[in-house]
Design an enzyme around this catalytic site. Structure first.
Site, PDB file in Angstrom:
ATOM      1  N   HIS A   1       0.855  -1.197   0.000  1.00  0.00           N
ATOM      2  CA  HIS A   1       0.000   0.000   0.000  1.00  0.00           C
ATOM      3  C   HIS A   1       0.884   1.238   0.000  1.00  0.00           C
ATOM      4  O   HIS A   1       1.936   1.259   0.621  1.00  0.00           O
ATOM      5  CB  HIS A   1      -0.896   0.012   1.246  1.00  0.00           C
ATOM      6  CG  HIS A   1      -2.067   0.914   1.122  1.00  0.00           C
ATOM      7  ND1 HIS A   1      -1.990   2.260   1.362  1.00  0.00           N
ATOM      8  CD2 HIS A   1      -3.341   0.669   0.743  1.00  0.00           C
ATOM      9  CE1 HIS A   1      -3.183   2.799   1.154  1.00  0.00           C
ATOM     10  NE2 HIS A   1      -4.021   1.866   0.775  1.00  0.00           N
TER      11      HIS A   1
ATOM     12  N   ASP B   1      -7.877  -5.415  -0.041  1.00  0.00           N
ATOM     13  CA  ASP B   1      -8.337  -6.289  -1.136  1.00  0.00           C
ATOM     14  C   ASP B   1      -7.934  -7.740  -0.955  1.00  0.00           C
ATOM     15  O   ASP B   1      -8.321  -8.597  -1.746  1.00  0.00           O
ATOM     16  CB  ASP B   1      -7.761  -5.766  -2.462  1.00  0.00           C
ATOM     17  CG  ASP B   1      -8.310  -4.399  -2.785  1.00  0.00           C
ATOM     18  OD1 ASP B   1      -7.516  -3.460  -2.956  1.00  0.00           O
ATOM     19  OD2 ASP B   1      -9.542  -4.264  -2.827  1.00  0.00           O
TER      20      ASP B   1
HETATM   21  C1  SDX Z   1      -6.221   0.059  -2.895  1.00  0.00           C
HETATM   22  O1  SDX Z   1      -4.512   4.617  -2.026  1.00  0.00           O
HETATM   23  C2  SDX Z   1      -5.405   3.952  -1.417  1.00  0.00           C
HETATM   24  O2  SDX Z   1      -5.799   4.284  -0.338  1.00  0.00           O
HETATM   25  C3  SDX Z   1      -5.972   2.769  -2.165  1.00  0.00           C
HETATM   26  C4  SDX Z   1      -6.976   1.923  -1.402  1.00  0.00           C
HETATM   27  C5  SDX Z   1      -8.257   2.684  -1.136  1.00  0.00           C
HETATM   28  O3  SDX Z   1      -8.980   2.301  -0.205  1.00  0.00           O
HETATM   29  O4  SDX Z   1      -8.588   3.607  -1.932  1.00  0.00           O
HETATM   30  O5  SDX Z   1      -6.400   1.521  -0.173  1.00  0.00           O
HETATM   31  C6  SDX Z   1      -7.376   0.678  -2.192  1.00  0.00           C
HETATM   32  O6  SDX Z   1      -5.969   0.399  -4.015  1.00  0.00           O
HETATM   33  C7  SDX Z   1      -5.340  -0.917  -2.149  1.00  0.00           C
HETATM   34  C8  SDX Z   1      -4.113  -1.389  -2.997  1.00  0.00           C
HETATM   35  C9  SDX Z   1      -4.596  -2.490  -3.959  1.00  0.00           C
HETATM   36  N1  SDX Z   1      -3.544  -2.823  -4.906  1.00  0.00           N
HETATM   37  C10 SDX Z   1      -2.914  -4.027  -4.876  1.00  0.00           C
HETATM   38  O7  SDX Z   1      -3.078  -4.855  -3.999  1.00  0.00           O
HETATM   39  C11 SDX Z   1      -1.965  -4.268  -6.049  1.00  0.00           C
HETATM   40  C12 SDX Z   1      -0.635  -4.813  -5.541  1.00  0.00           C
HETATM   41  N2  SDX Z   1       0.047  -3.741  -4.776  1.00  0.00           N
HETATM   42  C13 SDX Z   1       1.001  -2.940  -5.522  1.00  0.00           C
HETATM   43  O8  SDX Z   1       0.743  -2.740  -6.868  1.00  0.00           O
HETATM   44  C14 SDX Z   1       1.516  -1.741  -4.717  1.00  0.00           C
HETATM   45  O9  SDX Z   1       1.802  -2.176  -3.453  1.00  0.00           O
HETATM   46  C15 SDX Z   1       0.625  -0.497  -4.620  1.00  0.00           C
HETATM   47  C16 SDX Z   1       0.236   0.007  -5.945  1.00  0.00           C
HETATM   48  C17 SDX Z   1      -0.576  -0.776  -3.796  1.00  0.00           C
HETATM   49  C18 SDX Z   1       1.457   0.584  -3.909  1.00  0.00           C
HETATM   50  O10 SDX Z   1       2.494   0.875  -4.737  1.00  0.00           O
HETATM   51  P1  SDX Z   1       3.570   2.036  -4.344  1.00  0.00           P
HETATM   52  O11 SDX Z   1       3.225   2.717  -3.102  1.00  0.00           O
HETATM   53  O12 SDX Z   1       3.778   2.861  -5.559  1.00  0.00           O
HETATM   54  O13 SDX Z   1       4.788   1.198  -3.978  1.00  0.00           O
HETATM   55  P2  SDX Z   1       5.869   0.762  -5.008  1.00  0.00           P
HETATM   56  O14 SDX Z   1       5.207   0.238  -6.248  1.00  0.00           O
HETATM   57  O15 SDX Z   1       6.847   1.870  -5.133  1.00  0.00           O
HETATM   58  O16 SDX Z   1       6.495  -0.483  -4.247  1.00  0.00           O
HETATM   59  C19 SDX Z   1       7.534  -0.302  -3.313  1.00  0.00           C
HETATM   60  C20 SDX Z   1       8.407  -1.546  -3.460  1.00  0.00           C
HETATM   61  C21 SDX Z   1       8.795  -1.804  -4.913  1.00  0.00           C
HETATM   62  O17 SDX Z   1      10.033  -2.485  -4.891  1.00  0.00           O
HETATM   63  P3  SDX Z   1      11.380  -1.575  -5.174  1.00  0.00           P
HETATM   64  O18 SDX Z   1      11.158  -0.863  -6.500  1.00  0.00           O
HETATM   65  O19 SDX Z   1      11.469  -0.619  -3.986  1.00  0.00           O
HETATM   66  O20 SDX Z   1      12.490  -2.599  -5.207  1.00  0.00           O
HETATM   67  O21 SDX Z   1       7.646  -2.694  -3.048  1.00  0.00           O
HETATM   68  C22 SDX Z   1       7.461  -3.571  -4.163  1.00  0.00           C
HETATM   69  C23 SDX Z   1       7.752  -2.766  -5.415  1.00  0.00           C
HETATM   70  O22 SDX Z   1       8.246  -3.611  -6.443  1.00  0.00           O
HETATM   71  N3  SDX Z   1       6.067  -3.995  -4.109  1.00  0.00           N
HETATM   72  C24 SDX Z   1       5.643  -5.237  -4.290  1.00  0.00           C
HETATM   73  C25 SDX Z   1       4.251  -5.176  -4.105  1.00  0.00           C
HETATM   74  N4  SDX Z   1       3.892  -3.936  -3.837  1.00  0.00           N
HETATM   75  C26 SDX Z   1       5.005  -3.198  -3.842  1.00  0.00           C
HETATM   76  N5  SDX Z   1       6.314  -6.387  -4.584  1.00  0.00           N
HETATM   77  C27 SDX Z   1       5.543  -7.494  -4.698  1.00  0.00           C
HETATM   78  N6  SDX Z   1       4.194  -7.533  -4.542  1.00  0.00           N
HETATM   79  C28 SDX Z   1       3.532  -6.393  -4.237  1.00  0.00           C
HETATM   80  N7  SDX Z   1       2.193  -6.420  -4.065  1.00  0.00           N
END
Ligand code: SDX
Length: 428
Positions: free
Chosen positions: A305, A363
């Site tokens: 998140h 989720d």
């Molecule tokens: C919702 O914003 C909100 O409040 C949203 C929400 C709401 O109520 O409105 O809470 C609802 O959207 C919840 C999130 C649902 N999405 C998912 O579950 C999809 C999977 N999660 C990711 O796509 C990700 O965690 C996000 C999009 C939720 C957050 O992404 P960020 O904050 O941009 O974080 P990032 O992509 O920069 O990740 C940081 C690191 C990265 O690695 P590095 O580049 O630092 O090496 O963590 C890794 C990412 O690769 N990472 C993951 C991961 N999520 C982040 N690695 C594996 N699996 C994951 N799920």
């Protein structure tokens, strides 16, 4: 005494005011930065940017805290119900008995759609994703409800808000019925909000349908958990659309479109499909490895998140609800739930997820409950959209009601070509 920060750029020293919130970090006011220093700030994902002032929802990502108008989500999920949370988000206070009864009466009597809108559905393919249908039909509501389009009229803003909260379940249920070739059901005023939605989705003319109170309570709790969440992507979309003066139905349609993405509200569908693809506990290590592989686009859906760097408090409540609902349905050994729990256990012990502070989000478990209720995965995000409509509308009303609000218009870091002269085709 007003706090401020000094920014030195070359010979210039700019005084930037610091505003203190009720809760959370201070904010650095950079509104005059470009005028005084001829520079922009750069924050593409808005990771360090407060786009507005709001009194509606507060999130503390480190503590795993979520407050709706100051009330912790855990207390509301345990003791309140969705329409009461809608009132709280819209008006800022919990309703007394008379206010609650009046609000429920107004919502209940706006659940029907103009009969002409039924024809809109006919234009879609039966296999359209319900989110595509909802974006289309909600946007088209501005072609019907001309008496609630004037955003400068507080009364019309109020009517639009009531209509949207009341009609989104009807539209989502119709999108579902249309996709499975079954007739639409009209709302039933004697049913509560969540029960009415279940009835519109699962009742068929060929037999009587009784709402299961356990499922209605679980649906109501899922709706409360998804109602609002500060300035997330879809809420920011609604605010930006609203800042241009677009009508409320068009703004909510824009929010639905943004929510659809798998990184946002589409994650509940993607998560259950991922859990099903994993299938059995012994296949979890392969998927954990893929989630950690930078060359593999696979991510653990329902994990991570932008704000929560601790447990998403909604995920905790959702997990308890999943155990309760599946237990009451006699399917506590549901293989998908077992895979989800083992995946969570393994991930939370893995250095990669621990170091990146990746925890289950709202989720991760919601899809398991919705699947147990009988919904196809394609209906998971529409249900999120129903729930979040009150959050979008509340944030939109707050913005439109702010006399200082102006159109949102970010700038950029331009890295394109410098000015150059046109070259005629014969010389290229
Ligand atoms: C919702 O914003 C909100 O409040 C949203 C929400 C709401 O109520 O409105 O809470 C609802 O959207 C919840 C999130 C649902 N999405 C998912 O579950 C999809 C999977 N999660 C990711 O796509 C990700 O965690 C996000 C999009 C939720 C957050 O992404 P960020 O904050 O941009 O974080 P990032 O992509 O920069 O990740 C940081 C690191 C990265 O690695 P590095 O580049 O630092 O090496 O963590 C890794 C990412 O690769 N990472 C993951 C991961 N999520 C982040 N690695 C594996 N699996 C994951 N799920």
């Amino acid at each position: 005494m007003t706090k401020s920060a000094k920014l030195t750029i070359g010979e210039k020293v700019i005084d930037l005011p610091i505003h203190s919130p009720t809760l959370g970090p201070d904010v650095l006011d950079i509104r005059k930065l470009y005028a005084e220093a001829d520079v922009f700030t750069y924050d593409p994902g808005f990771t360090s940017t407060a786009a507005c002032e709001s009194t509606i929802t507060y999130i503390d990502g480190d503590k795993g805290e979520l407050l709706y108008r100051g009330y912790p989500i855990e207390q509301l999920a345990e003791r309140s119900h969705y329409l009461e949370v809608c009132y709280l988000l819209l008006y800022g206070e919990l309703p007394n008995a008379a206010q609650a009864a009046d609000f429920e009466y107004r919502i209940t009597r706006h659940t029907m759609l103009h009969e002409q809108i039924h024809y809109f559905f006919r234009g879609f393919r039966r296999d359209s994703h319900p989110m595509a249908t909802m974006v289309g039909v909600v946007g088209a509501m501005s072609a019907f409800y001309h008496d609630s389009l004037d955003i400068n009229d507080p009364w019309q803003r109020e009517v639009a808000a009531i209509r949207m909260i009341a009609k989104l379940p009807t539209i989502a249920a119709m999108a579902y019925k249309y996709s499975i070739g079954q007739p639409f059901n009209y709302p039933q005023n004697h049913l509560d909000y969540a029960g009415n939605f279940l009835h519109m989705c699962f009742a068929v003319p060929a037999e009587s349908y009784t709402v299961n109170p356990v499922l209605a309570k679980a649906m109501d709790r899922i709706m409360m958990l998804h109602a609002d969440h500060e300035q997330n992507a879809s809420t920011s979309t609604v605010r930006l659309a609203g800042s241009s003066g677009a009508n409320p139905f068009a703004c909510i349609a824009a929010g639905i479109a943004c929510l659809w993405g798998p990184a946002h509200g589409g994650a509940n569908q993607a998560c259950l499909e991922m859990l099903r693809e994993i299938g059995t506990v012994d296949r979890i290590p392969e998927y954990i490895r893929r989630a950690k592989d930078k060359d593999d686009p696979f991510r653990l859906m329902g994990f991570g998140h932008r704000v929560y760097k601790n447990f998403d408090p909604r995920a905790k409540v959702m997990k308890e609800s999943a155990d309760e609902v599946l237990g009451l349905l006699g399917i506590e050994n549901n293989p998908t739930l077992q895979v989800a729990k083992e995946l969570e256990r393994i991930a939370l012990e893995d250095e990669y997820f621990v170091s990146k502070k990746l925890y289950p989000n709202v989720d991760f478990y919601s899809g398991i409950i919705l699947d147990a209720m009988g919904f196809p995965t394609s209906m998971f995000t529409p249900i999120f959209a129903i729930s979040r409509t009150v959050g979008w509308i509340s944030q939109w009303k707050e913005m439109i009601g702010d006399p200082t609000q102006k159109i949102g218009r970010p700038r950029q870091l331009y890295k394109g070509e410098k000015t150059r002269d046109y070259v005629d085709l014969r010389h290229r």
